[in-house]
Design a protein around this motif. Structure first.
Motif, PDB file in Angstrom:
ATOM      1  N   ALA A 145      10.213  28.171  69.032  1.00 44.66           N
ATOM      2  CA  ALA A 145       9.595  28.938  67.953  1.00 44.66           C
ATOM      3  C   ALA A 145       8.207  28.398  67.614  1.00 44.66           C
ATOM      4  CB  ALA A 145      10.485  28.905  66.712  1.00 44.66           C
ATOM      5  N   MET A 146       8.091  27.083  67.548  1.00 44.31           N
ATOM      6  CA  MET A 146       6.830  26.469  67.172  1.00 44.31           C
ATOM      7  C   MET A 146       5.781  26.650  68.266  1.00 44.31           C
ATOM      8  SD  MET A 146       5.715  25.146  64.458  1.00 44.31           S
ATOM      9  CE  MET A 146       7.216  24.607  63.647  1.00 44.31           C
ATOM     10  N   ALA A 147       6.191  26.486  69.521  1.00 48.24           N
ATOM     11  CA  ALA A 147       5.239  26.633  70.629  1.00 48.24           C
ATOM     12  C   ALA A 147       4.655  28.037  70.666  1.00 48.24           C
ATOM     13  CB  ALA A 147       5.927  26.310  71.953  1.00 48.24           C
ATOM     14  N   ALA A 148       5.512  29.042  70.498  1.00 45.03           N
ATOM     15  CA  ALA A 148       5.030  30.419  70.551  1.00 45.03           C
ATOM     16  C   ALA A 148       4.041  30.703  69.432  1.00 45.03           C
ATOM     17  CB  ALA A 148       6.219  31.382  70.471  1.00 45.03           C
ATOM     18  N   ARG A 149       4.371  30.285  68.220  1.00 43.39           N
ATOM     19  CA  ARG A 149       3.515  30.576  67.068  1.00 43.39           C
ATOM     20  C   ARG A 149       2.247  29.732  67.070  1.00 43.39           C
ATOM     21  NH1 ARG A 149       8.915  31.002  65.037  1.00 43.39           N
ATOM     22  NH2 ARG A 149       9.273  32.971  63.912  1.00 43.39           N
ATOM     23  N   LEU A 150       2.385  28.455  67.433  1.00 42.65           N
ATOM     24  CA  LEU A 150       1.243  27.538  67.384  1.00 42.65           C
ATOM     25  C   LEU A 150       0.089  28.023  68.249  1.00 42.65           C
ATOM     26  CD1 LEU A 150      -0.064  24.775  66.698  1.00 42.65           C
ATOM     27  CD2 LEU A 150       1.196  23.819  68.648  1.00 42.65           C
ATOM     28  N   HIS A 151       0.396  28.428  69.476  1.00 37.04           N
ATOM     29  CA  HIS A 151      -0.688  28.795  70.397  1.00 37.04           C
ATOM     30  C   HIS A 151      -1.298  30.148  70.052  1.00 37.04           C
ATOM     31  CE1 HIS A 151      -0.305  25.286  72.936  1.00 37.04           C
ATOM     32  NE2 HIS A 151       1.000  25.387  72.767  1.00 37.04           N
ATOM     33  N   LYS A 152      -0.555  30.996  69.373  1.00 37.67           N
ATOM     34  CA  LYS A 152      -1.126  32.263  68.925  1.00 37.67           C
ATOM     35  C   LYS A 152      -2.152  32.029  67.815  1.00 37.67           C
ATOM     36  CE  LYS A 152       3.196  34.694  70.019  1.00 37.67           C
ATOM     37  NZ  LYS A 152       2.779  35.203  71.304  1.00 37.67           N
ATOM     38  N   VAL A 153      -1.770  31.223  66.840  1.00 42.05           N
ATOM     39  CA  VAL A 153      -2.692  30.999  65.731  1.00 42.05           C
ATOM     40  C   VAL A 153      -3.872  30.131  66.163  1.00 42.05           C
ATOM     41  CG1 VAL A 153      -1.559  28.927  64.789  1.00 42.05           C
ATOM     42  CG2 VAL A 153      -2.813  30.466  63.257  1.00 42.05           C
ATOM     43  N   PHE A 154      -3.647  29.181  67.053  1.00 39.60           N
ATOM     44  CA  PHE A 154      -4.725  28.296  67.492  1.00 39.60           C
ATOM     45  C   PHE A 154      -5.764  29.052  68.317  1.00 39.60           C
ATOM     46  CE2 PHE A 154      -6.460  24.977  70.394  1.00 39.60           C
ATOM     47  CZ  PHE A 154      -7.024  24.159  69.421  1.00 39.60           C
ATOM     48  N   ALA A 192      32.293  36.488  75.849  1.00 37.49           N
ATOM     49  CA  ALA A 192      30.919  36.327  75.366  1.00 37.49           C
ATOM     50  C   ALA A 192      30.415  37.575  74.661  1.00 37.49           C
ATOM     51  CB  ALA A 192      29.999  35.976  76.535  1.00 37.49           C
ATOM     52  N   SER A 193      31.305  38.459  74.271  1.00 42.53           N
ATOM     53  CA  SER A 193      30.890  39.678  73.571  1.00 42.53           C
ATOM     54  C   SER A 193      30.054  39.330  72.344  1.00 42.53           C
ATOM     55  CB  SER A 193      32.122  40.471  73.129  1.00 42.53           C
ATOM     56  OG  SER A 193      32.911  40.835  74.241  1.00 42.53           O
ATOM     57  N   GLY A 194      28.923  39.992  72.220  1.00 38.58           N
ATOM     58  CA  GLY A 194      28.042  39.729  71.090  1.00 38.58           C
ATOM     59  C   GLY A 194      27.209  38.482  71.223  1.00 38.58           C
ATOM     60  N   CYS A 195      27.273  37.833  72.378  1.00 34.72           N
ATOM     61  CA  CYS A 195      26.507  36.597  72.615  1.00 34.72           C
ATOM     62  C   CYS A 195      25.392  36.827  73.619  1.00 34.72           C
ATOM     63  CB  CYS A 195      27.410  35.488  73.134  1.00 34.72           C
ATOM     64  SG  CYS A 195      28.617  34.879  71.945  1.00 34.72           S
ATOM     65  N   ILE A 196      24.363  36.015  73.526  1.00 37.42           N
ATOM     66  CA  ILE A 196      23.359  35.913  74.587  1.00 37.42           C
ATOM     67  C   ILE A 196      23.786  34.771  75.487  1.00 37.42           C
ATOM     68  CG2 ILE A 196      20.943  35.441  75.135  1.00 37.42           C
ATOM     69  CD1 ILE A 196      20.241  36.551  72.334  1.00 37.42           C
ATOM     70  N   PRO A 253      16.296  40.262  73.629  1.00 41.09           N
ATOM     71  CA  PRO A 253      16.926  38.940  73.508  1.00 41.09           C
ATOM     72  C   PRO A 253      15.948  37.781  73.635  1.00 41.09           C
ATOM     73  CG  PRO A 253      17.543  40.003  75.586  1.00 41.09           C
ATOM     74  CD  PRO A 253      16.852  41.037  74.758  1.00 41.09           C
ATOM     75  N   PHE A 254      14.889  37.943  74.418  1.00 41.98           N
ATOM     76  CA  PHE A 254      13.897  36.866  74.537  1.00 41.98           C
ATOM     77  C   PHE A 254      13.219  36.631  73.187  1.00 41.98           C
ATOM     78  CE2 PHE A 254      14.249  38.381  78.925  1.00 41.98           C
ATOM     79  CZ  PHE A 254      14.399  37.180  79.615  1.00 41.98           C
ATOM     80  N   SER A 255      12.794  37.713  72.551  1.00 38.67           N
ATOM     81  CA  SER A 255      12.158  37.592  71.245  1.00 38.67           C
ATOM     82  C   SER A 255      13.122  37.021  70.211  1.00 38.67           C
ATOM     83  CB  SER A 255      11.657  38.962  70.784  1.00 38.67           C
ATOM     84  OG  SER A 255      10.586  39.407  71.597  1.00 38.67           O
ATOM     85  N   GLN A 256      14.373  37.459  70.273  1.00 36.54           N
ATOM     86  CA  GLN A 256      15.349  36.974  69.303  1.00 36.54           C
ATOM     87  C   GLN A 256      15.553  35.465  69.422  1.00 36.54           C
ATOM     88  OE1 GLN A 256      15.821  39.300  67.281  1.00 36.54           O
ATOM     89  NE2 GLN A 256      17.963  39.834  66.900  1.00 36.54           N
ATOM     90  N   LEU A 257      15.618  34.986  70.657  1.00 39.16           N
ATOM     91  CA  LEU A 257      15.819  33.552  70.882  1.00 39.16           C
ATOM     92  C   LEU A 257      14.656  32.724  70.357  1.00 39.16           C
ATOM     93  CD1 LEU A 257      17.259  33.638  74.518  1.00 39.16           C
ATOM     94  CD2 LEU A 257      18.524  32.990  72.452  1.00 39.16           C
TER      95      LEU A 257
END
Length: 555
Positions: free
Chosen positions: A437-446, A171-175, A503-507
């Motif tokens: 991705a959508m959930a994180a962004r949606l609630h910030k802008v809303f 798993a080298s280089g993997c999350i 890694p959380f942000s990257q995902l």
């Protein structure tokens, strides 16, 4: 089956807390057969304030707690070789049960002897075990046998160790993370992907989807289109789904072919459906479905779904929910999805959807309510008090213009929330990375608040949160000894994932489903290097194209 730990003697004894560092409440039983652990069973372990629960596997108790606990009480006789559990090195010694830890190499030799026949060994990468908030383990070694995780070790604990396995995954280089959990979908609706877009929900349903289902949905289309959906799930890192549709037996059969974990719900409406005539015996149909699927497969849980409070009568919803409650299985429903739904129920009954279902006695801890967009504070409180679980489907909600669910407010009231894609007719894909991705962004802008729903919280919703929603948090949702091995590897060696700081942000903000290179379900590799092992995807796509020609010709 777990190999015995030398010096551990116990038989059907209660496990109790033995520590002053934290409040752990355990009520489980460990049964031994000869020198091996035969069964470990019991409800859960919960650390107050941490928001996680785990099974009462002996190893899991210690690994998950991140504290130093020991099996002891007036009702248990136990000796535990601490060298098998490095996290116990500072364990409480007042009861005389602790031994002085031996050197690392002695412990490693015992590990080598204990884990002789590892089926899958994952080495390297960056592990997000999801057992404690924000925990990250670099270069881990994860052992899998008989469908379960048997150890999770840091690099220092296994350096120089000669572990053998049937399959070794580099798993080298993997999350490395738990498989994602999609808590609300209708897999067979891949059949209608792109059929009717850019429409409001009621027009979409009544003018396009319901008529198309009546004309084209049958057992064969449900099987093939569900299999197509499962291929998409596995390829994008989802290892557990929660489905609801017609001919749901075919969804179960497809899941068994695909080797994927799922909750399968037979659907009910008050009007004629593709698999049921109007006026048929709903209770018998529900009972029969539950009997067919209860305990049929360790990967599948039967469920029942009433479409909504505006398509099902009070009697129908009470009947179906009662069957689910008696069987102790999930009951699903679409709830407070649009303004039109709220207005319609207030016109019919003088109550909001939540108030109406509450008065009917339907709301309880077995309910999974999808969408839950149009709620006020009082209704959120009603859901919280009744233990209702919620499926959040941000992309579908946005595409249909339904609205934005008050997820932060529901989370603040302790409501369990997972992420779902909904069906492909309203999304139009099954990629849960897109939902994150959508959930994180949606609630910030809303909300106008960039700190709302952090990346870590979103990943939790897609893993441990989803497991709690489906009632299987004691089995999956995190990576820890004793848990069933649902694990994915995300290739971070991509331009859009370089460099890797968090890694959380990257995902959440950069990764996508196509970055998943390996999916393991119940200790079985079902996809590796983007190759599906259980589904002949080319043939499935060919059959679906043939089946949907008639749908296309009607447009």
């Amino acid at each position: 089956m777990f190999r015995a730990i030398s010096g551990l003697v116990a038989c059907k004894k209660e496990i109790k807390r033995c520590s002053t560092s934290g409040d752990i409440f355990i009520d489980g039983t460990v049964a031994f057969k000869g020198e091996s652990i035969d069964h470990v069973f019991g409800p859960s372990v919960r650390k107050h304030g941490s928001g996680f629960s785990v099974p009462t596997e002996v190893s899991t108790v210690f690994k998950m707690s991140k504290r130093n606990y020991l099996l002891s009480s007036g009702k248990i006789i136990a000796h535990l070789l601490i060298e098998f559990f490095p996290c116990l090195c500072k364990a409480s010694r007042h009861d005389g049960l602790c031994r002085t830890p031996v050197n690392v190499r002695q412990r490693q030799r015992r590990m080598e002897d204990s884990y002789e026949n590892i089926e899958i060994l994952i080495q390297g990468g960056t592990l997000l075990p999801m057992t404690a908030p924000g925990e990250i383990i670099e270069n881990p070694s994860i052992g899998i046998q008989n469908g379960r995780i048997i150890f999770v070790e840091k690099a220092d604990n296994v350096r120089g160790l000669s572990l053998k396995a049937d399959t070794i995954l580099d798993a080298s280089g993997c999350i490395v993370m738990p498989g994602l959990i999609n808590v609300h979908t209708h897999l067979a609706m891949t059949c209608f992907r792109g059929l009717a877009d850019d429409l409001p929900l009621m027009a979409w349903l009544n003018d396009y989807i319901f008529p198309a289902e009546q004309r084209f949905i049958n057992a064969e289309t449900v099987y093939e289109c569900s299999l197509l959906g499962m291929a998409e799930l596995i390829l994008s890192g989802t290892t557990t789904f929660c489905d609801g549709y017609f001919f749901e037996d075919m969804v179960g059969e497809a899941a068994m072919t695909a080797g994927i974990r799922g909750v399968i719900a037979q659907g009910f409406l008050d009007f004629e459906t593709p698999d049921r005539d109007k006026g048929s015996d709903l209770k018998k149909a529900a009972d029969d479905f539950v009997k067919r699927w209860l305990n049929r497969s360790p990967l599948l849980i039967p469920s029942l779904i009433c479409h909504s409070a505006y398509t099902c009568s009070a009697e129908s919803m009470q009947t179906i929910s009662r069957v689910a409650r008696e069987a102790k299985i999930p009951f699903q429903i679409h709830l407070a999805e649009t303004r039109d739904e709220v207005a319609l129920l207030k016109e019919r009954y003088g109550k909001s959807p939540v108030e109406y279902l509450n008065d009917l006695g339907i709301l309880d801890e077995h309910m999974i309510a999808a969408h839950c967009i149009w709620l006020d504070k009082e209704e959120i409180e009603i859901l919280a008090q009744n233990g209702v679980k919620v499926a959040h489907d941000p992309e579908s909600n946005m595409k249909l213009g339904a609205g934005v669910a008050p997820v932060p407010e529901m989370l603040s009231r302790g409501i369990d929330i997972g992420l779902g894609t909904d069906g492909c007719a309203s999304n139009n894909d099954l990629d849960l990375f897109g939902e994150m991705a959508m959930a994180a962004r949606l609630h910030k802008v809303f909300s106008g608040d960039p700190t709302v729903l952090t990346a870590r919280q979103i990943v939790e919703m897609a893993t441990t949160g989803g497991a709690r929603v489906l009632g299987i948090a004691d089995r999956v949702g995190s990576i820890a000894p004793g848990k069933e091995a649902d694990i994915i590897l995300v290739d971070a060696k991509k331009p859009h994932l370089t460099p890797l700081y968090n890694p959380f942000s990257q995902l959440v903000y950069a990764a996508r489903g196509a970055d998943v290179v390996t999916s393991i379900i119940n200790g079985r590799i079902v996809m590796k290097d983007r190759h599906l092992y259980t589904i002949d995807i080319e043939n499935v796509m060919k059959r679906v194209r043939q089946m949907t020609k008639s749908v296309k010709e009607t447009q």
